[in-house]
Design an enzyme around this catalytic site. Structure first.
Site, PDB file in Angstrom:
ATOM      1  N   HIS A  89       0.739  -0.995   0.386  1.00 57.13           N
ATOM      2  CA  HIS A  89       0.188   0.163   0.235  1.00 57.13           C
ATOM      3  C   HIS A  89       1.324   1.159   0.271  1.00 57.13           C
ATOM      4  CE1 HIS A  89      -4.495   1.334   0.280  1.00 57.13           C
ATOM      5  NE2 HIS A  89      -3.847   2.527   1.185  1.00 57.13           N
ATOM      6  N   ASP A 138     -14.083   2.396   7.007  1.00 54.66           N
ATOM      7  CA  ASP A 138     -12.798   3.572   6.148  1.00 54.66           C
ATOM      8  C   ASP A 138     -13.063   4.181   4.815  1.00 54.66           C
ATOM      9  OD1 ASP A 138     -10.873   4.406   5.909  1.00 54.66           O
ATOM     10  OD2 ASP A 138      -9.989   3.121   4.442  1.00 54.66           O
ATOM     11  N   ARG A 172     -12.561  12.553   4.803  1.00 54.18           N
ATOM     12  CA  ARG A 172     -11.772  13.116   5.223  1.00 54.18           C
ATOM     13  C   ARG A 172     -11.180  14.112   3.622  1.00 54.18           C
ATOM     14  NH1 ARG A 172      -8.286   8.559   5.872  1.00 54.18           N
ATOM     15  NH2 ARG A 172      -6.600  10.358   6.494  1.00 54.18           N
ATOM     16  N   SER A 211      -6.917   4.056   8.968  1.00 59.21           N
ATOM     17  CA  SER A 211      -7.549   3.912   7.289  1.00 59.21           C
ATOM     18  C   SER A 211      -6.513   2.618   6.640  1.00 59.21           C
ATOM     19  CB  SER A 211      -7.548   5.119   7.204  1.00 59.21           C
ATOM     20  OG  SER A 211      -7.300   4.928   5.377  1.00 59.21           O
ATOM     21  N   LYS A 230      -8.162  -1.913   6.635  1.00 60.66           N
ATOM     22  CA  LYS A 230      -8.115  -2.444   4.651  1.00 60.66           C
ATOM     23  C   LYS A 230      -7.312  -3.202   5.033  1.00 60.66           C
ATOM     24  CE  LYS A 230      -7.914   1.700   2.971  1.00 60.66           C
ATOM     25  NZ  LYS A 230      -8.278   2.763   2.802  1.00 60.66           N
TER      26      LYS A 230
END
Ligand code: URA
Length: 441
Positions: A82, A161, A168, A183, A187
């Site tokens: 990520h 999320d 956000r 966040s 995930k």
């Protein structure tokens, strides 16, 4: 527990209880918290922060808001990746098929553009027909076929999320270490990977502007992963300049195809090889950084990475014809070039300005739910350190009409600096190993 009391507590700098955090996440999901209340709490968190325990409690509550994907039926080591988000950050799209070609399964749930940063899903959707909304069964099938899959969060994965992320994006509450940590890790933990490598972006074009903030975020992410039984490493990489040359969805897919064909820009290749090297070593398929680099380069040279990309695109419903003929990707009606106003050396290209200009062209969203223009964006033609003459092309602006081009031009005009000192800080800033140890290359 009333929303207003929880908001007030955080506003006044109190540490929230696990029950308060659970109440907020429940309220977000069942609609009993209004968007303005959630936004107010998010802003209070941005301003007041959260302790590591609050951050872990928020992550857990967000994981529990859905269910964890079970990848145990799939053979092979599953490693997730990520990025915290940047400008021109297309690493996942190149990396996933490359590591798959080296024998590592990469199940990846990605996000959409956030603020001035692009999103992997928006980029992939510029391939006609490409589906990112797969359910869990189809996700597993794509992984079995291609060894990698790049999809959006399924409805079941950390649904809290999804709501928070969208709020956000439009309430200036992205830049917060606890919120970003919860966040990302909610995930990633729900996604079912056995190990994780995170690319924490640092610099003007990133949510973390300084090395110390980026390192703090990296350590926060690594600690959450480790505590939940998922070995996690992080690499802090520079995001002062756009990564690669292309910024904008279809333009970036084109650059990914070039990279998989061995013609990628040096900075993008460096990040892909660095993160990819960590993935291969965590998975146990490479014995050293050199071995990993050799395997990744081999996957490019033999076309094995490109084949995995083709298999993934086909399995996710995309038009594979774009792989051989990128001219089939969406293209803008208007392309205008910004030229150098003087002779000199290009000393800087500001990623934040390029990212903002790309949003103005339509490549990103200005408010929740806006559609993106897949064709729009910017191609940076100047490179830092090169010499230009007055009138040489610096950037190409791709947009739907003259008005958007003019708006972007006004923002991006100052992005390319000619003259001055070139900042030679290396692109790879630091590595945080699975036990939290920091090393600098
Ligand atoms: N990427 C995420 O998934 N979440 C954030 O909050 C920021 C970047």
């Amino acid at each position: 527990m009333r929303a207003v009391d929880i908001i007030r507590a955080k506003r006044d700098g109190e540490v929230l209880t696990v029950a308060a955090i659970d109440a907020m996440v429940r309220g977000v999901l069942d609609g009993s918290w209004a968007d303005y209340q959630t936004s107010a709490l998010l802003m209070a968190i941005v301003l007041r922060g959260m302790t590591p325990d609050e951050t872990a409690a928020l992550t857990d509550a967000m994981v529990r808001s859905g269910r964890r994907v079970d990848l145990s039926a799939l053979p092979g080591t599953k490693v997730g990746k990520h990025s915290t988000g940047g400008v021109g950050d297309k690493v996942s799209i190149v990396l996933a098929p490359l590591v798959a070609a080296c024998g590592v399964v990469m199940p990846k749930m990605s996000g959409r553009g956030l603020g001035h940063t692009g999103g992997t899903l928006d980029k992939l959707e510029s391939i006609p027909g490409f589906r990112v909304d797969l359910d869990e069964a189809r996700f597993l099938e794509v992984l079995r076929t291609a060894g990698c899959a790049l999809i959006g969060q399924t409805a079941d994965v950390a649904p809290a999320d999804k709501v928070l992320y969208a709020l956000r994006d439009v309430t200036a509450t992205v830049e917060s270490i606890p919120l970003i940590s919860a966040s990302i890790m909610s995930k990633k933990l729900a996604e079912g990977s056995q190990a994780l490598v995170l690319d924490v972006k640092c610099g003007r074009g990133a949510f973390m502007k300084t090395r110390s903030d980026a390192l703090a975020l990296a350590q926060s992410l690594v600690a959450i992963g480790g505590a939940r039984g998922v070995p996690t490493e992080a690499v802090v990489t520079g995001m002062d300049r756009p990564l690669g040359r292309a910024v904008g969805n279809a333009l970036e897919i084109r650059e990914c195809l070039e990279t998989l064909a061995g013609q990628g820009p040096a900075d993008l290749v460096e990040v892909v090889e660095t993160i990819g090297g960590r993935v291969l070593r965590l998975a146990g398929v490479a014995t050293s950084a050199d071995d990993a680099r050799r395997q990744l380069r081999n996957a490019i040279r033999t076309g094995a990475g490109r084949d995995r990309f083709r298999a993934m695109v086909a399995a996710q419903g995309g038009a594979v014809a774009v792989i051989d003929d990128p001219a089939r990707l969406p293209a803008s009606a208007v392309v205008e070039t910004l030229s150098a106003a003087a002779d000199g050396t290009v000393s800087d290209i500001d990623a934040a300005l390029v990212g903002q200009a790309a949003v103005l062209l339509g490549a990103g969203r200005e408010k929740k739910g806006d559609p993106v223009d897949h064709a729009a964006g910017i191609v940076v033609r100047a490179t830092v350190g090169s010499t230009v003459r007055r009138g040489d092309p610096l950037l190409d602006l791709h947009g739907p009409d003259a008005a958007r081009i003019a708006a972007a031009r006004a923002v991006v005009a100052a992005a390319v600096v000619i003259g001055g000192v070139v900042d030679a800080t290396p692109l790879i800033r630091a590595h945080v190993d699975a036990s939290g140890g920091v090393s600098t290359p």
